[in-house]
Design a protein around this motif. Structure first.
Motif, PDB file in Angstrom:
ATOM      1  N   ASN A  86       0.846  -1.202   0.000  1.00 20.89           N
ATOM      2  CA  ASN A  86       0.000   0.000   0.000  1.00 20.89           C
ATOM      3  C   ASN A  86       0.880   1.250   0.000  1.00 20.89           C
ATOM      4  O   ASN A  86       1.736   1.402   0.887  1.00 20.89           O
ATOM      5  CB  ASN A  86      -0.899  -0.009   1.229  1.00 20.89           C
ATOM      6  N   PRO A  87       0.718   2.166  -0.967  1.00 20.57           N
ATOM      7  CA  PRO A  87       1.606   3.335  -1.055  1.00 20.57           C
ATOM      8  C   PRO A  87       1.623   4.182   0.209  1.00 20.57           C
ATOM      9  O   PRO A  87       2.694   4.625   0.645  1.00 20.57           O
ATOM     10  CB  PRO A  87       1.040   4.129  -2.243  1.00 20.57           C
ATOM     11  N   ARG A  88       0.468   4.405   0.789  1.00 22.00           N
ATOM     12  CA  ARG A  88       0.407   5.241   1.995  1.00 22.00           C
ATOM     13  C   ARG A  88       1.135   4.571   3.164  1.00 22.00           C
ATOM     14  O   ARG A  88       1.899   5.221   3.892  1.00 22.00           O
ATOM     15  CB  ARG A  88      -1.056   5.511   2.361  1.00 22.00           C
ATOM     16  N   GLU A  89       0.902   3.278   3.315  1.00 15.81           N
ATOM     17  CA  GLU A  89       1.557   2.532   4.382  1.00 15.81           C
ATOM     18  C   GLU A  89       3.067   2.487   4.168  1.00 15.81           C
ATOM     19  O   GLU A  89       3.851   2.618   5.114  1.00 15.81           O
ATOM     20  CB  GLU A  89       0.996   1.112   4.434  1.00 15.81           C
ATOM     21  N   LEU A  90       3.480   2.308   2.921  1.00 10.27           N
ATOM     22  CA  LEU A  90       4.907   2.268   2.590  1.00 10.27           C
ATOM     23  C   LEU A  90       5.575   3.595   2.891  1.00 10.27           C
ATOM     24  O   LEU A  90       6.646   3.651   3.520  1.00 10.27           O
ATOM     25  CB  LEU A  90       5.080   1.904   1.108  1.00 10.27           C
ATOM     26  N   ARG A  91       4.944   4.686   2.452  1.00 11.28           N
ATOM     27  CA  ARG A  91       5.521   6.015   2.686  1.00 11.28           C
ATOM     28  C   ARG A  91       5.628   6.313   4.190  1.00 11.28           C
ATOM     29  O   ARG A  91       6.633   6.841   4.659  1.00 11.28           O
ATOM     30  CB  ARG A  91       4.667   7.065   1.973  1.00 11.28           C
ATOM     31  N   GLN A  92       4.614   5.942   4.943  1.00 11.82           N
ATOM     32  CA  GLN A  92       4.634   6.187   6.377  1.00 11.82           C
ATOM     33  C   GLN A  92       5.728   5.366   7.054  1.00 11.82           C
ATOM     34  O   GLN A  92       6.431   5.853   7.950  1.00 11.82           O
ATOM     35  CB  GLN A  92       3.282   5.837   6.989  1.00 11.82           C
ATOM     36  N   GLU A 134      14.583 -11.062  -7.877  1.00 12.26           N
ATOM     37  CA  GLU A 134      15.572 -10.510  -6.954  1.00 12.26           C
ATOM     38  C   GLU A 134      14.981  -9.339  -6.169  1.00 12.26           C
ATOM     39  O   GLU A 134      14.328  -8.462  -6.734  1.00 12.26           O
ATOM     40  CB  GLU A 134      16.802 -10.043  -7.733  1.00 12.26           C
ATOM     41  N   HIS A 135      15.221  -9.343  -4.850  1.00 14.19           N
ATOM     42  CA  HIS A 135      14.655  -8.298  -3.999  1.00 14.19           C
ATOM     43  C   HIS A 135      15.670  -7.235  -3.592  1.00 14.19           C
ATOM     44  O   HIS A 135      15.305  -6.124  -3.222  1.00 14.19           O
ATOM     45  CB  HIS A 135      14.099  -8.925  -2.721  1.00 14.19           C
ATOM     46  N   SER A 136      16.970  -7.577  -3.622  1.00 14.60           N
ATOM     47  CA  SER A 136      17.967  -6.737  -2.955  1.00 14.60           C
ATOM     48  C   SER A 136      18.165  -5.378  -3.620  1.00 14.60           C
ATOM     49  O   SER A 136      18.575  -4.425  -2.964  1.00 14.60           O
ATOM     50  CB  SER A 136      19.309  -7.472  -2.866  1.00 14.60           C
ATOM     51  N   LEU A 137      17.877  -5.280  -4.906  1.00 19.86           N
ATOM     52  CA  LEU A 137      17.905  -3.977  -5.571  1.00 19.86           C
ATOM     53  C   LEU A 137      16.580  -3.247  -5.367  1.00 19.86           C
ATOM     54  O   LEU A 137      16.547  -2.063  -5.036  1.00 19.86           O
ATOM     55  CB  LEU A 137      18.207  -4.164  -7.063  1.00 19.86           C
ATOM     56  N   GLU A 138      15.506  -3.966  -5.517  1.00 20.32           N
ATOM     57  CA  GLU A 138      14.161  -3.374  -5.452  1.00 20.32           C
ATOM     58  C   GLU A 138      13.892  -2.671  -4.128  1.00 20.32           C
ATOM     59  O   GLU A 138      13.271  -1.598  -4.091  1.00 20.32           O
ATOM     60  CB  GLU A 138      13.123  -4.460  -5.702  1.00 20.32           C
ATOM     61  N   VAL A 139      14.352  -3.267  -3.004  1.00 24.87           N
ATOM     62  CA  VAL A 139      13.999  -2.695  -1.704  1.00 24.87           C
ATOM     63  C   VAL A 139      14.664  -1.347  -1.441  1.00 24.87           C
ATOM     64  O   VAL A 139      14.229  -0.591  -0.565  1.00 24.87           O
ATOM     65  CB  VAL A 139      14.338  -3.663  -0.545  1.00 24.87           C
ATOM     66  N   GLN A 140      15.711  -1.013  -2.211  1.00 26.05           N
ATOM     67  CA  GLN A 140      16.353   0.295  -2.039  1.00 26.05           C
ATOM     68  C   GLN A 140      15.528   1.424  -2.661  1.00 26.05           C
ATOM     69  O   GLN A 140      15.648   2.591  -2.262  1.00 26.05           O
ATOM     70  CB  GLN A 140      17.755   0.298  -2.687  1.00 26.05           C
ATOM     71  N   LEU A 141      14.696   1.087  -3.630  1.00 27.81           N
ATOM     72  CA  LEU A 141      14.069   2.113  -4.462  1.00 27.81           C
ATOM     73  C   LEU A 141      13.049   2.995  -3.738  1.00 27.81           C
ATOM     74  O   LEU A 141      13.037   4.213  -3.934  1.00 27.81           O
ATOM     75  CB  LEU A 141      13.450   1.468  -5.698  1.00 27.81           C
ATOM     76  N   PRO A 142      12.153   2.441  -2.894  1.00 30.33           N
ATOM     77  CA  PRO A 142      11.237   3.343  -2.188  1.00 30.33           C
ATOM     78  C   PRO A 142      11.956   4.361  -1.302  1.00 30.33           C
ATOM     79  O   PRO A 142      11.509   5.509  -1.183  1.00 30.33           O
ATOM     80  CB  PRO A 142      10.377   2.372  -1.361  1.00 30.33           C
ATOM     81  N   PHE A 143      13.071   3.967  -0.675  1.00 31.32           N
ATOM     82  CA  PHE A 143      13.851   4.920   0.108  1.00 31.32           C
ATOM     83  C   PHE A 143      14.418   6.020  -0.796  1.00 31.32           C
ATOM     84  O   PHE A 143      14.445   7.198  -0.417  1.00 31.32           O
ATOM     85  CB  PHE A 143      14.993   4.214   0.839  1.00 31.32           C
ATOM     86  N   ILE A 144      14.867   5.642  -1.988  1.00 32.40           N
ATOM     87  CA  ILE A 144      15.357   6.638  -2.948  1.00 32.40           C
ATOM     88  C   ILE A 144      14.244   7.602  -3.325  1.00 32.40           C
ATOM     89  O   ILE A 144      14.439   8.826  -3.369  1.00 32.40           O
ATOM     90  CB  ILE A 144      15.918   5.941  -4.205  1.00 32.40           C
ATOM     91  N   GLN A 145      13.063   7.067  -3.589  1.00 36.47           N
ATOM     92  CA  GLN A 145      11.936   7.920  -3.986  1.00 36.47           C
ATOM     93  C   GLN A 145      11.547   8.907  -2.888  1.00 36.47           C
ATOM     94  O   GLN A 145      11.199  10.048  -3.163  1.00 36.47           O
ATOM     95  CB  GLN A 145      10.742   7.045  -4.371  1.00 36.47           C
TER      96      GLN A 145
END
Length: 559
Positions: free
Chosen positions: A93-99, A211-222
């Motif tokens: 969920n975008p809102r949950e992720l951002r929070q 692969e997850h190890s690259l993907e999980v960095q991206l929301p923090f970058i955003q």
């Protein structure tokens, strides 16, 4: 048509488009092809025992042709890499992720250092485990700007003997898309066949998962840098030639482009809590010494562990070429440190920032401030900051534009650390601050006032109904100084920072006064805040820093 002919036809379409236009094959189509191949092999087996599969073979032919048509019909369409791991490693969920990310980024224990990172080492487990550690690195990116981010990860789902630069157009997360920086990607692949445009490591792997190890960095970058272009790279092995080639090429690119390099890695895996700490301390020591060859030998010989050893070494090579060898170990922890963690089998997490030597770091205590940076604020200057903090809190809570102050006093433009504390009916309601002078004082107050109201992870966000009951206090800090003699600490005047190894805690001067503590009790509670034993301040391995704070509110100002 023979069954082996069907297999060859399917493989031909798959391989030809895989080498020249891999980006035009989406993951579900490749799964479809793979399934067809498996079915035809089954038919071949049954033919050898004289089972008649004539009708089924014709069905396979039809499916095979349809699959090829589907693959070919997508030619020319943009390829977006889906957020395969959303809902597993991080919220869907975008809102949950951002929070979730903002809660981690606004942890009051995180110091934002001056200077602009050249690169980061960031962990990649599920956010409840490694998110708090990753935030220490990403918090250093606030108010920084880059042209692109290079994200390098290992591959847990496949093996291939090269560095795979994503050949699609974008990576998606629940927060949106991050576009590929194709010009930099093209520069990378020109250097060697060991660096290729491919979907290897980016799409569904042979293990049947992505692969997850690259993907999980991206929301923090955003959340810290916005929709910035990226170059996603997955290393398929620990081959030194691949690592060295990629590192050298990124080092050259960094001399021409304003890029950030992120190496995705966890440290030791599945040892007990104490053994994990011992192994990871060895790794961190070698890293801090910036010994590239020693670290490589340690990883391949399994004396130390890092699943993203290749990405880390790549970053180090590029950093060395750009004089970015000042390493700040921002945070270390392991999965046993979370409340629900199993300490019998843990994974180590590390957040590290690389800085160019010409940039100030926390070791440079001048911080670019003027020689007058520790003088007290006058009554009017204090009143300016209290009013600013209150206005910002009211605007932030009501989701209105943050006010832009006018007639800013000169001292409020100096680089200073500060905290904003919010109380409701004499009970703490939020407190966030920067220890070090990262921004001009008025900007620091604007930043931490919003965070204290909305993003202190200990409390829910302040609501508009509460505003009338809030009391706001501002603490303006001096630069922390290391001391060897705790007896010089004055209760009510000094705040304390306690550090040992990877543990750190801070208490403001007014805390001791409010609770009526003496010096020793103040020291003990700061140790506890840092996660250390109560008498750790007596240990020579524990570093004690003190600072002063000018604390004021409406009551002290008589307003």
């Amino acid at each position: 048509m023979k069954v082996d002919g069907i297999v060859k036809s399917i493989k031909y379409c798959h391989s030809e488009r895989g080498t020249s236009e891999e980006s035009l094959l989406a993951s579900h189509r490749r799964f479809f092809f793979a399934s067809l191949i498996r079915m035809t092999h089954m038919i071949t087996f049954y033919e050898t025992i004289n089972v008649d599969f004539s009708i089924f073979k014709y069905f396979i032919i039809i499916l095979g042709v349809s699959a090829m048509m589907i693959g070919c019909s997508k030619a020319g369409n943009a390829q977006d890499r889906p957020a395969y791991n959303a809902g597993m490693f991080y919220p869907k969920n975008p809102r949950e992720l951002r929070q979730s990310i903002q809660n981690h980024l606004n942890d009051p224990e995180i110091d934002q250092l001056p200077g602009k990172p050249f690169g980061l080492i960031s962990p990649h487990a599920g956010y409840p485990y490694s998110g708090p550690v990753a935030a220490y690195g990403f918090a250093q990116l606030k108010k920084k700007s880059y042209d692109a981010v290079i994200v390098i990860s290992p591959c847990h789902v496949d093996y291939f003997p090269f560095a795979s630069v994503y050949n699609g157009d974008s990576y998606s997360t629940p927060l949106g898309k991050l576009p590929m920086e194709k010009s930099i990607a093209e520069e990378l692949i020109k250097s060697s066949k060991l660096i290729r445009m491919s979907d290897k490591g980016h799409d569904i792997g042979m293990a049947g998962r992505a692969e997850h190890s690259l993907e999980v960095q991206l929301p923090f970058i955003q959340e810290t840098l916005g929709e910035i272009p990226i170059v996603p790279i997955v290393l398929g092995s620990m081959d030194w030639n691949v690592i060295q080639t990629l590192g050298n090429q990124l080092g050259k690119i960094a001399k021409k482009h304003n890029i950030l390099i992120i190496a995705s890695s966890d440290l030791s895996h599945f040892h007990n809590y104490n053994d994990c700490n011992k192994i990871d301390k060895k790794f961190i020591k070698i890293l801090a010494d910036f010994s590239i060859e020693k670290l490589y030998r340690g990883i391949v010989s399994k004396q130390v562990e890092a699943c993203g050893g290749g990405p880390i070494l790549t970053l180090m090579i590029a950093a060395k070429m750009n004089n970015a060898t000042d390493i700040e170990i921002l945070k270390y922890a392991n999965s046993g440190d979370v409340p629900f963690g199993d300490r019998s089998r843990v994974i180590g997490y590390l957040s590290t920032a690389f800085y160019k030597k010409s940039k100030a770091t926390k070791k440079d205590k001048s911080m670019g401030t003027t020689g007058n940076h520790n003088r007290d604020l006058t009554h009017d200057e204090q009143l300016f900051l209290i009013q600013l903090a209150e206005d910002v809190i009211h605007a932030a809570v009501k989701s209105k534009p943050i006010p832009v102050p006018k007639d800013i006093p000169a001292i409020c433009k100096e680089m200073r650390g500060a905290f904003v504390t919010i109380e409701k009916h004499y009970q703490l309601r939020g407190c966030i601050g920067y220890i070090l002078p990262v921004y001009p004082l008025y900007e620091t107050v604007i930043e931490v006032a919003q965070s204290a109201a909305l993003r202190d992870p200990r409390f829910p966000a302040v609501t508009p109904k509460e505003l009338k009951d809030l009391e706001v206090e501002v603490s303006v800090l001096t630069v922390p100084e290391k001391i060897d003699d705790p007896s010089i600490i004055e209760v009510g005047k000094h705040g304390i920072i306690m550090k040992r190894g990877f543990y750190q805690g801070l208490l403001l001067p007014q805390v001791a006064t409010e609770y009526g503590w003496d010096r020793e009790t103040f020291l003990e509670h700061t140790c506890l805040k840092a996660g250390l034993e109560r008498d750790a301040w007596k240990d020579k391995a524990t570093e004690i820093q003190i600072f002063s704070a000018q604390v004021f509110n409406r009551e002290t100002l008589g307003k």
